[in-house]
Design an enzyme around this catalytic site. Structure first.
Site, short mmCIF file in Angstrom:
data_model
loop_
_atom_site.label_atom_id
_atom_site.label_comp_id
_atom_site.label_asym_id
_atom_site.label_seq_id
_atom_site.Cartn_x
_atom_site.Cartn_y
_atom_site.Cartn_z
CE LYS A 22 -1.75 1.62 4.06
NZ LYS A 22 -1.39 3.03 4.21
CG ASN A 23 2.50 2.69 3.57
OD1 ASN A 23 1.30 2.93 3.40
ND2 ASN A 23 3.05 2.57 4.77
CB CYS A 117 -4.88 11.54 11.94
SG CYS A 117 -4.22 9.90 11.86
NE ARG A 122 -0.02 10.00 10.47
CZ ARG A 122 -0.27 8.93 9.73
NH1 ARG A 122 -1.46 8.39 9.72
NH2 ARG A 122 0.67 8.40 8.98
CG ASP A 306 2.85 1.43 9.63
OD1 ASP A 306 2.38 2.27 10.41
OD2 ASP A 306 3.03 1.67 8.41
NE ARG A 399 -7.14 4.19 5.66
CZ ARG A 399 -6.25 4.75 6.48
NH1 ARG A 399 -6.53 4.88 7.75
NH2 ARG A 399 -5.10 5.18 6.04
C1 UD1 Z 1 4.11 6.91 6.50
C2 UD1 Z 1 3.31 5.65 6.26
C3 UD1 Z 1 2.69 5.13 7.56
C4 UD1 Z 1 3.78 4.97 8.63
C5 UD1 Z 1 4.61 6.24 8.77
C6 UD1 Z 1 5.80 6.08 9.69
C7 UD1 Z 1 2.54 6.00 3.99
C8 UD1 Z 1 1.39 6.24 3.08
N1 UD1 Z 1 2.26 5.96 5.30
O1 UD1 Z 1 3.20 7.90 6.99
O2 UD1 Z 1 2.08 3.87 7.30
O3 UD1 Z 1 3.17 4.71 9.88
O4 UD1 Z 1 5.11 6.64 7.47
O5 UD1 Z 1 6.61 5.05 9.26
O6 UD1 Z 1 3.65 5.77 3.57
N2 UD1 Z 1 5.48 14.82 10.74
C9 UD1 Z 1 5.48 16.18 10.98
N3 UD1 Z 1 5.23 17.02 9.95
C10 UD1 Z 1 4.99 16.57 8.68
C11 UD1 Z 1 4.99 15.19 8.43
C12 UD1 Z 1 5.24 14.32 9.49
O7 UD1 Z 1 5.70 16.61 12.12
O8 UD1 Z 1 4.77 17.40 7.79
C13 UD1 Z 1 5.75 13.87 11.85
C14 UD1 Z 1 4.57 12.92 12.11
O9 UD1 Z 1 3.60 13.51 12.95
C15 UD1 Z 1 5.27 11.75 12.74
C16 UD1 Z 1 6.64 11.72 12.02
O10 UD1 Z 1 6.78 13.00 11.43
O11 UD1 Z 1 5.49 12.02 14.12
C17 UD1 Z 1 6.77 10.67 10.94
O12 UD1 Z 1 5.62 10.71 10.10
P1 UD1 Z 1 5.73 10.40 8.54
O13 UD1 Z 1 6.93 9.57 8.26
O14 UD1 Z 1 5.58 11.66 7.79
O15 UD1 Z 1 4.43 9.53 8.33
P2 UD1 Z 1 3.63 9.42 6.98
O16 UD1 Z 1 4.56 9.68 5.85
O17 UD1 Z 1 2.39 10.20 7.07
#
Ligand code: UD1
Length: 420
Positions: A22-23, A117, A122, A306, A399
């Site tokens: 998925k990711n 969320c 997030r 995850d 999902r």
């Molecule tokens: C992706 C994965 C999700 C997984 C996560 C962490 C996808 C579609 N989803 O989510 O399954 O759980 O990586 O491995 O690939 N953060 C900020 N600001 C931002 C973006 C992130 O502060 O703009 C923080 C988040 O709140 C979190 C951390 O960064 O604490 C890591 O999140 P991130 O790696 O961005 O998660 P996703 O990419 O959303």
């Protein structure tokens, strides 16, 4: 609303084929916005999140052909708008992945802010900062991110203060058509980022540093049609392996990539499972008492957030004390209250769960899925609980897990999907 009813107490054995990731599918689908012509994809998992991304692209005017085996052809040459609407984005945060491709290809993008969320706030600040670094004007107005770069994006140095998977993917996709060179520092090293890079390179992008913390992208003028096979889903694979470690039995998961699962496989071995690896298959046998394992989540290649919830389930039935520390997301312990209702002895202190595990401690109860991986942990608990566990709100599971009850029933589980 669909529910799952699980009769606990069956050991699992047999063969399974892992689905596409998925990711990986989500950013790769978004990357179709970058090229002139068709992107042909195979091994796309049949999941709600994938359908949502297809709808996001379709609502902009992408032409999509999907056959019954989920082989997909997507053509974004005649896009009518560059807007990702709130109705779609609110159901899937990863819709923000269209921001970078739209901005670099069309010079403008409007993407709804994802909103709250279940697993924490997030934010998307890192995504926005990247686009600004690359020269875009970005404002948030009326619940939308509105970004423009009328003269195109320009390569820049981007340092991620927090490692972000989709943030890194958005930055890479924006940079591939930007003018000049972009250096991404503290990039996410998740295998799904590498899969996206492989797909972009086969379109003609110039990217170096795949799988490392520093990615260098030299912008190119245009990208060409290509075809790509999405990598196997390591989290789905790891979830089923954990299920078998909990129920006992013997399973082979085909179409998997063992090297992307080292941290999880070493914890399953520590828990007592016997694991044998082939090039693209993982064999797990469990015929001993489960041992509790301490976990701390961290970016790849360390233990994935995850898989945190599933390992809390495992620890509840392993004799002894263990701790599970969540370092990536705040508030990602929603499953704990539900597992306590099933008899789990778990206490929370800040970002740490302390589990007092006991063999056969779980019993059935009506429980509620709260997010994708939390739901998976409840399914695993249901597989070993005494009696019949009813899990409500399983749309969360759909999902991210393709036909979960079919796959587990093929191994000997007794799970029924009911609509009530
Ligand atoms: C992706 C994965 C999700 C997984 C996560 C962490 C996808 C579609 N989803 O989510 O399954 O759980 O990586 O491995 O690939 N953060 C900020 N600001 C931002 C973006 C992130 O502060 O703009 C923080 C988040 O709140 C979190 C951390 O960064 O604490 C890591 O999140 P991130 O790696 O961005 O998660 P996703 O990419 O959303």
């Amino acid at each position: 609303m669909d529910k799952l009813i699980i009769e606990g107490g069956h050991s699992l054995s047999g063969y399974l084929k892992a689905s596409g990731a998925k990711n990986s599918a989500l950013p790769i689908l978004a990357s179709s916005l970058l090229l002139e012509g068709k992107l042909t994809l195979s091994n796309i998992p049949h999941l709600k999140d994938v359908t949502t991304m297809i709808e996001v692209l379709g609502s902009m005017g992408a032409h999509i052909i999907l056959d019954e085996d989920m082989n997909l052809e997507i053509d974004t040459s005649n896009l009518q708008n560059q807007i990702a609407r709130y109705e779609l984005v609110k159901t899937m945060r990863a819709s923000v992945l269209v921001l970078g491709p739209l901005l670099t290809k069309f010079g403008k993008a409007e993407v709804a802010l994802p909103g709250g969320c279940a697993i924490g706030s997030r934010p998307v600040n890192l995504h926005l900062e990247c686009m600004k670094k690359l020269g875009a004007e970005v404002i948030t107005e009326g619940g939308y991110i509105k970004a423009k770069a009328e003269k195109g994006l320009k390569g820049a140095e981007i340092l991620f203060e927090t490692i972000s998977v989709t943030g890194t993917e958005n930055a890479i996709m924006a940079a591939v058509l930007a003018e000049g060179e972009t250096l991404i520092k503290n990039a996410a090293r998740e295998p799904e980022v590498s899969d996206l890079i492989d797909c972009l390179v086969s379109m003609g992008a110039d990217i170096n540093g795949k799988g490392t913390k520093e990615i260098i992208i030299k912008g190119v003028k245009e990208l060409k049609p290509t075809s790509h096979q999405v990598m196997p889903d390591r989290i789905e694979t790891a979830t089923y392996l954990t299920a078998v470690a909990m129920t006992g039995g013997e399973v082979t998961i085909k179409n998997s990539m063992p090297k992307t699962l080292e941290s999880v496989l070493s914890k399953l071995t520590e828990a007592g499972a016997e694991i044998k690896l082939e090039k693209d298959a993982i064999h797990l046998k469990m015929d001993k008492d489960l041992k509790p394992v301490d976990i701390s989540t961290a970016p790849y290649p360390l233990f994935p957030t995850d898989m945190q919830a599933q390992f809390i389930s495992l620890n509840t039935i392993a004799n002894g004390k263990s701790s599970v520390v969540e370092t990536i997301f705040e508030n990602r312990f929603m499953h704990v209250q539900e597992l306590i209702r099933m008899g789990g002895e778990i206490s929370l202190s800040g970002n740490t769960a302390i589990i007092n595990g006991k063999t056969n401690s779980l019993h059935s109860a009506p429980v509620m899925a709260t997010d994708l991986r939390a739901s998976a942990s409840l399914v695993l608990a249901g597989l070993v609980a005494k009696g019949e566990t009813k899990i409500d709100r399983i749309y969360h599971i759909d999902r991210g897990y393709e036909r979960i009850e079919e796959k587990l029933n093929a191994l000997g589980a007794n799970i029924e999907r009911v609509n009530a």
